[in-house]
Design a protein around this motif. Structure first.
Motif, PDB file in Angstrom:
ATOM      1  N   ALA A  32      19.716  27.156   2.250  1.00  0.00           N
ATOM      2  CA  ALA A  32      18.423  27.576   2.791  1.00  0.00           C
ATOM      3  C   ALA A  32      17.280  26.686   2.323  1.00  0.00           C
ATOM      4  O   ALA A  32      16.265  26.554   3.020  1.00  0.00           O
ATOM      5  N   THR A  33      17.418  26.081   1.148  1.00  0.00           N
ATOM      6  CA  THR A  33      16.318  25.289   0.582  1.00  0.00           C
ATOM      7  C   THR A  33      16.509  23.798   0.749  1.00  0.00           C
ATOM      8  O   THR A  33      15.576  23.021   0.531  1.00  0.00           O
ATOM      9  N   GLY A  34      17.707  23.374   1.117  1.00  0.00           N
ATOM     10  CA  GLY A  34      17.978  21.948   1.207  1.00  0.00           C
ATOM     11  C   GLY A  34      18.142  21.278  -0.139  1.00  0.00           C
ATOM     12  O   GLY A  34      18.197  20.050  -0.228  1.00  0.00           O
ATOM     13  N   ARG A  35      18.241  22.046  -1.192  1.00  0.00           N
ATOM     14  CA  ARG A  35      18.390  21.483  -2.536  1.00  0.00           C
ATOM     15  C   ARG A  35      19.831  21.043  -2.787  1.00  0.00           C
ATOM     16  O   ARG A  35      20.772  21.498  -2.126  1.00  0.00           O
ATOM     17  N   THR A  36      19.968  20.191  -3.784  1.00  0.00           N
ATOM     18  CA  THR A  36      21.302  19.840  -4.266  1.00  0.00           C
ATOM     19  C   THR A  36      21.615  20.523  -5.593  1.00  0.00           C
ATOM     20  O   THR A  36      22.737  20.428  -6.093  1.00  0.00           O
ATOM     21  N   ALA A  37      20.614  21.207  -6.158  1.00  0.00           N
ATOM     22  CA  ALA A  37      20.771  21.960  -7.399  1.00  0.00           C
ATOM     23  C   ALA A  37      19.863  23.178  -7.304  1.00  0.00           C
ATOM     24  O   ALA A  37      18.879  23.176  -6.564  1.00  0.00           O
ATOM     25  N   ASP A  69      10.460  33.531   6.103  1.00  0.00           N
ATOM     26  CA  ASP A  69      11.181  34.257   7.147  1.00  0.00           C
ATOM     27  C   ASP A  69      12.416  33.491   7.602  1.00  0.00           C
ATOM     28  O   ASP A  69      13.490  34.066   7.789  1.00  0.00           O
ATOM     29  N   SER A  70      12.277  32.186   7.798  1.00  0.00           N
ATOM     30  CA  SER A  70      13.429  31.411   8.245  1.00  0.00           C
ATOM     31  C   SER A  70      14.465  31.284   7.137  1.00  0.00           C
ATOM     32  O   SER A  70      15.668  31.213   7.410  1.00  0.00           O
ATOM     33  N   ALA A  71      14.010  31.283   5.888  1.00  0.00           N
ATOM     34  CA  ALA A  71      14.946  31.228   4.770  1.00  0.00           C
ATOM     35  C   ALA A  71      15.825  32.471   4.740  1.00  0.00           C
ATOM     36  O   ALA A  71      17.034  32.395   4.480  1.00  0.00           O
ATOM     37  N   VAL A  72      15.232  33.632   5.019  1.00  0.00           N
ATOM     38  CA  VAL A  72      16.008  34.867   5.068  1.00  0.00           C
ATOM     39  C   VAL A  72      17.104  34.756   6.122  1.00  0.00           C
ATOM     40  O   VAL A  72      18.267  35.112   5.891  1.00  0.00           O
ATOM     41  N   GLN A  73      16.746  34.249   7.285  1.00  0.00           N
ATOM     42  CA  GLN A  73      17.716  34.126   8.360  1.00  0.00           C
ATOM     43  C   GLN A  73      18.791  33.094   8.023  1.00  0.00           C
ATOM     44  O   GLN A  73      19.976  33.288   8.330  1.00  0.00           O
ATOM     45  N   HIS A 110      18.017  34.424  -2.851  1.00  0.00           N
ATOM     46  CA  HIS A 110      16.551  34.385  -2.873  1.00  0.00           C
ATOM     47  C   HIS A 110      15.985  34.381  -4.288  1.00  0.00           C
ATOM     48  O   HIS A 110      14.834  33.966  -4.508  1.00  0.00           O
ATOM     49  N   LEU A 111      16.774  34.831  -5.241  1.00  0.00           N
ATOM     50  CA  LEU A 111      16.239  35.080  -6.578  1.00  0.00           C
ATOM     51  C   LEU A 111      15.801  33.820  -7.306  1.00  0.00           C
ATOM     52  O   LEU A 111      14.818  33.830  -8.048  1.00  0.00           O
ATOM     53  N   TRP A 112      16.515  32.722  -7.107  1.00  0.00           N
ATOM     54  CA  TRP A 112      16.253  31.549  -7.933  1.00  0.00           C
ATOM     55  C   TRP A 112      14.887  30.935  -7.608  1.00  0.00           C
ATOM     56  O   TRP A 112      14.172  30.516  -8.514  1.00  0.00           O
ATOM     57  N   ASP A 113      14.489  30.897  -6.359  1.00  0.00           N
ATOM     58  CA  ASP A 113      13.127  30.464  -6.028  1.00  0.00           C
ATOM     59  C   ASP A 113      12.091  31.423  -6.587  1.00  0.00           C
ATOM     60  O   ASP A 113      11.050  31.017  -7.109  1.00  0.00           O
ATOM     61  N   GLU A 114      12.365  32.731  -6.467  1.00  0.00           N
ATOM     62  CA  GLU A 114      11.417  33.734  -6.951  1.00  0.00           C
ATOM     63  C   GLU A 114      11.220  33.616  -8.464  1.00  0.00           C
ATOM     64  O   GLU A 114      10.090  33.650  -8.965  1.00  0.00           O
ATOM     65  N   LEU A 115      12.318  33.472  -9.205  1.00  0.00           N
ATOM     66  CA  LEU A 115      12.191  33.355 -10.661  1.00  0.00           C
ATOM     67  C   LEU A 115      11.585  32.025 -11.072  1.00  0.00           C
ATOM     68  O   LEU A 115      10.862  31.954 -12.070  1.00  0.00           O
ATOM     69  N   SER A 116      11.893  30.970 -10.325  1.00  0.00           N
ATOM     70  CA  SER A 116      11.310  29.670 -10.645  1.00  0.00           C
ATOM     71  C   SER A 116       9.788  29.725 -10.600  1.00  0.00           C
ATOM     72  O   SER A 116       9.105  29.156 -11.465  1.00  0.00           O
ATOM     73  N   ALA A 117       9.254  30.456  -9.612  1.00  0.00           N
ATOM     74  CA  ALA A 117       7.802  30.586  -9.507  1.00  0.00           C
ATOM     75  C   ALA A 117       7.248  31.566 -10.535  1.00  0.00           C
ATOM     76  O   ALA A 117       6.188  31.337 -11.129  1.00  0.00           O
ATOM     77  N   ALA A 118       7.963  32.659 -10.797  1.00  0.00           N
ATOM     78  CA  ALA A 118       7.441  33.732 -11.666  1.00  0.00           C
ATOM     79  C   ALA A 118       7.404  33.350 -13.139  1.00  0.00           C
ATOM     80  O   ALA A 118       6.530  33.825 -13.873  1.00  0.00           O
ATOM     81  N   ARG A 148      13.795  41.077   0.207  1.00  0.00           N
ATOM     82  CA  ARG A 148      14.147  40.125   1.262  1.00  0.00           C
ATOM     83  C   ARG A 148      15.575  40.353   1.750  1.00  0.00           C
ATOM     84  O   ARG A 148      15.877  40.174   2.936  1.00  0.00           O
ATOM     85  N   ALA A 149      16.446  40.753   0.854  1.00  0.00           N
ATOM     86  CA  ALA A 149      17.837  40.999   1.248  1.00  0.00           C
ATOM     87  C   ALA A 149      17.982  42.310   2.011  1.00  0.00           C
ATOM     88  O   ALA A 149      18.709  42.388   3.011  1.00  0.00           O
ATOM     89  N   PHE A 150      17.293  43.372   1.553  1.00  0.00           N
ATOM     90  CA  PHE A 150      17.500  44.708   2.114  1.00  0.00           C
ATOM     91  C   PHE A 150      16.486  45.076   3.192  1.00  0.00           C
ATOM     92  O   PHE A 150      16.628  46.117   3.833  1.00  0.00           O
ATOM     93  N   ASP A 151      15.442  44.271   3.356  1.00  0.00           N
ATOM     94  CA  ASP A 151      14.435  44.537   4.391  1.00  0.00           C
ATOM     95  C   ASP A 151      13.783  45.909   4.220  1.00  0.00           C
ATOM     96  O   ASP A 151      13.485  46.601   5.204  1.00  0.00           O
ATOM     97  N   GLN A 152      13.571  46.320   2.996  1.00  0.00           N
ATOM     98  CA  GLN A 152      12.893  47.589   2.749  1.00  0.00           C
ATOM     99  C   GLN A 152      12.347  47.627   1.325  1.00  0.00           C
ATOM    100  O   GLN A 152      12.652  46.752   0.506  1.00  0.00           O
ATOM    101  N   ARG A 153      11.554  48.642   1.065  1.00  0.00           N
ATOM    102  CA  ARG A 153      10.968  48.789  -0.256  1.00  0.00           C
ATOM    103  C   ARG A 153      12.048  49.064  -1.295  1.00  0.00           C
ATOM    104  O   ARG A 153      12.998  49.812  -1.041  1.00  0.00           O
TER     105      ARG A 153
END
Length: 467
Positions: free
Chosen positions: A146-151, A6-10, A457-465, A396-401
Motif C-alpha cells: 500500500a505504501t510502495g516501501r521496501t521496508a 482512503d486508497s491505502a485502505v482499499q 495500517h499500524l506502522w504508518d500510524e505509529l511512525s507518525a505518533a 481503518r480496518a473495521f470501518d467503525q468506532r
C-alpha cells in the motif's frame, strides 16, 4: 509515493484478499505443530515450531530471524530495519506455544489438524496465539504494497515466546539478557481479544498477579480435642479468622496500605466502560455463578478490569476423611492471590501481607508465608499518542468506532514494559467464543483478516505518533 488514506485502505484490503489462501495455508502448517510447552514429550515440537516460524519470517522479508535459547523452550526474535532514519522502533510480542489438547478432551476433530467450517478456523492455537502472531506477516506485506516501501515505516521487531502457556518462567531473564536487542519505543502485544465481533475494542491494560501460601503451625502433632481443645490455639481456627480479616464489610481488601498508590478510575473511562453492551446475567452464566459481588461502588466490569483484588484460592487443615476425628490439627493453610493494578508493587505487597498476618495470627501459632514469582500490572493512558495510533489503525480496518476495554487477567507484557521502559499497547482480534484453552478452539476468519488489515495500517500510524 504513498497513497491517500482512503486508497491505502482499499489497497490493503485488496492485497489481503488476494493473498488470503496462501496465508491460511501457511498458518495451517504452523498449527499442525503441537507446540505444547507444558508437556515434556512435546519439547521437540516446541523447538520445531520456533524453527518453522524463524524460517517463515525470513521468507516474509525479515532480514533477521533468530531462534533464541532459554533455560526452557526457545523464543523467536526477528527484526526488519526501516529505511527512515528518524522512525521509531516497535516490538511485537506474542507466543508460539499452545495449551495441551486431545480428542478425548471434547474436540470434535483432531486439535492439531486445522479445518475450516462456517467461516471459522478450528485448531489449537488458532486464536491463542499463533493466529494473532501470524496475521502480522500478512499485514506487513500489505503495508509495503500500500505504501510502495521496501521496508516498514517503523523499525519492526518481533519477540515470540515459547513458554507463555507454562507461566513464562524464563521470560524475564531472557528480556533482561537481551534488552539491548529488544530496545523499543513501544511494545505491541498481540495476545488479547475484543469485546465482540460487532463491538471491536482495544485493550488498554492488564492487571498484575501475586500469589502466596500461608501455612499455620500449632501443636507439634494432631492432639485430642477433648483433652486439649479450647486450651491451646487451633491453626484451622486461625486460618478461618485470617480469611475473615481479608475483606471489610464493603468487600474492600482490609490489608493496611493495600490501596496506596492506586489511582481511581476517571469519569471518562467509567463512561467508556458503561457504553459497552454488557449483559450481567449472561456474564454470570459464563462464570457459572449466581450473583455478582465485590467492592462496593464499582460495576462488575470495573471490578474485574480496573480494581485490585484479593482471593482465597484454597483453604484446608485438619481431618478431611469421612466421619469425625476429634482433634486439634497440627497445621492449616491458605492459598491467596492478589490481582494488582497500576500504582501497586508486588514487592511492597509481600511486606504488607506479612505485616497483616503477623497482627492476626495469635500467639502459639507460627506462620510461614511463601510468595511465588509476581506479574506486574501494565496500563496505557487513554490519551497516549501510541494508543491513539492503534485505535486509528483498527478504525481503518473495521470501518467503525473502536471502544476500549481492559483485561482482568495477567501476562508477561508488564515485564517488557518494566525492563524496556516502553509503553505497552494491545492489538488483538479474538472474541470470547474462540474458546482459549478449551476444546474446539477457533478463530473467526473475517476477524483474523481484519487483524492483518489493522497491522498493515499500524506502522504508518505509529511512525507518525511516536516521533
Amino acid at each position: 509515493m504513498s497513497e491517500t488514506p482512503d486508497s491505502a485502505v482499499q489497497t490493503v484490503r485488496a492485497y489481503i484478499d488476494s493473498h488470503r489462501e496462501g496465508f491460511l495455508a501457511e498458518l495451517a502448517d504452523w498449527l499442525r505443530i503441537p507446540s505444547v510447552s507444558a508437556q515434556p514429550e512435546h519439547a521437540g515440537d516446541v523447538r520445531r515450531s520456533a524453527d518453522w516460524l524463524a524460517a517463515t519470517l525470513r521468507q516474509t522479508g525479515f532480514p533477521v530471524a533468530e531462534v533464541w535459547e532459554t533455560a526452557g523452550a526457545p523464543a523467536v526474535f526477528a527484526e526488519w530495519p526501516t529505511d527512515d532514519a528518524g522512525a521509531p522502533t516497535v516490538l511485537v510480542y506474542g507466543h508460539h506455544d499452545v495449551q495441551p489438547a486431545a480428542r478425548e478432551d471434547g474436540w470434535r476433530t483432531d486439535p492439531f489438524e486445522p479445518h475450516t467450517e462456517d467461516g471459522r478456523l478450528y485448531a489449537r492455537g488458532a486464536a491463542d496465539d499463533k493466529g494473532q502472531v501470524f496475521f502480522h506477516t500478512l499485514g506487513v506485506r500489505a503495508h509495503l504494497a500500500a505504501t510502495g516501501r521496501t521496508a516498514p515505516a517503523v523499525h519492526l521487531k518481533l519477540l515470540i515466546e515459547g513458554e507463555e502457556e507454562s507461566g513464562s518462567p524464563h521470560f524475564r531473564a531472557l528480556i533482561e539478557d537481551r534488552a539491548d536487542r529488544l530496545a523499543a519505543d513501544a511494545v505491541l502485544v498481540s495476545d488479547t481479544g475484543m469485546w465482540s465481533e460487532d463491538t471491536p475494542t482495544v485493550c488498554t491494560g492488564m492487571r498484575g498477579l501475586a500469589e502466596c501460601e500461608i501455612t499455620l503451625y500449632g501443636p507439634d502433632q494432631d492432639i485430642h480435642s477433648g483433652a486439649f481443645g479450647g486450651a491451646v490455639p487451633n491453626p484451622a481456627t486461625a486460618a478461618a479468622r485470617l480469611v475473615a480479616a481479608l475483606h471489610d464489610a464493603d468487600e474492600r481488601v482490609a490489608i493496611p496500605g493495600f490501596y496506596d498508590g492506586v489511582a481511581d478510575l476517571g469519569d471518562h473511562e467509567r463512561a467508556l466502560f458503561a457504553e459497552l453492551p454488557f449483559d450481567e446475567s449472561r456474564w454470570l452464566a459464563t462464570a457459572h455463578s449466581h450473583a455478582a459481588a465485590g467492592e462496593a461502588g464499582y460495576s462488575t466490569l470495573e471490578r474485574v478490569w480496573a480494581r485490585p483484588t484479593a482471593e482465597v484460592n484454597g483453604i484446608g487443615g485438619g481431618y478431611q476423611g469421612p466421619g469425625s476425628k476429634t482433634i486439634v490439627p497440627a497445621s492449616a493453610f491458605l492459598k491467596l492471590s492478589f490481582r494488582l493494578v497500576a500504582g501497586q508493587d508486588a514487592d511492597r505487597l509481600e511486606t504488607l501481607v506479612r505485616d497483616w498476618a503477623a497482627v492476626h495470627v495469635p500467639p502459639g501459632i507460627r506462620a510461614e508465608i511463601v510468595f511465588g514469582a509476581a506479574t506486574r500490572p501494565c496500563l496505557t493512558p487513554l490519551d497516549h499518542p501510541a494508543l491513539r495510533a492503534v485505535t486509528r489503525a483498527m478504525e481503518r480496518a473495521f470501518d467503525q468506532r473502536i471502544r476500549y476495554t481492559r483485561e482482568g487477567g495477567s501476562g508477561p507484557a508488564a515485564d517488557l514494559q518494566d525492563v524496556l521502559k516502553a509503553p505497552v499497547l494491545f492489538l488483538g482480534i479474538s472474541v470470547p467464543s474462540d474458546g482459549w484453552h478449551a476444546p474446539n478452539e477457533k478463530v473467526e476468519l473475517g476477524l483474523l483478516l481484519k487483524g492483518a488489515e489493522a497491522s498493515a495500517h499500524l506502522w504508518d500510524e505509529l511512525s507518525a505518533a511516536l516521533r
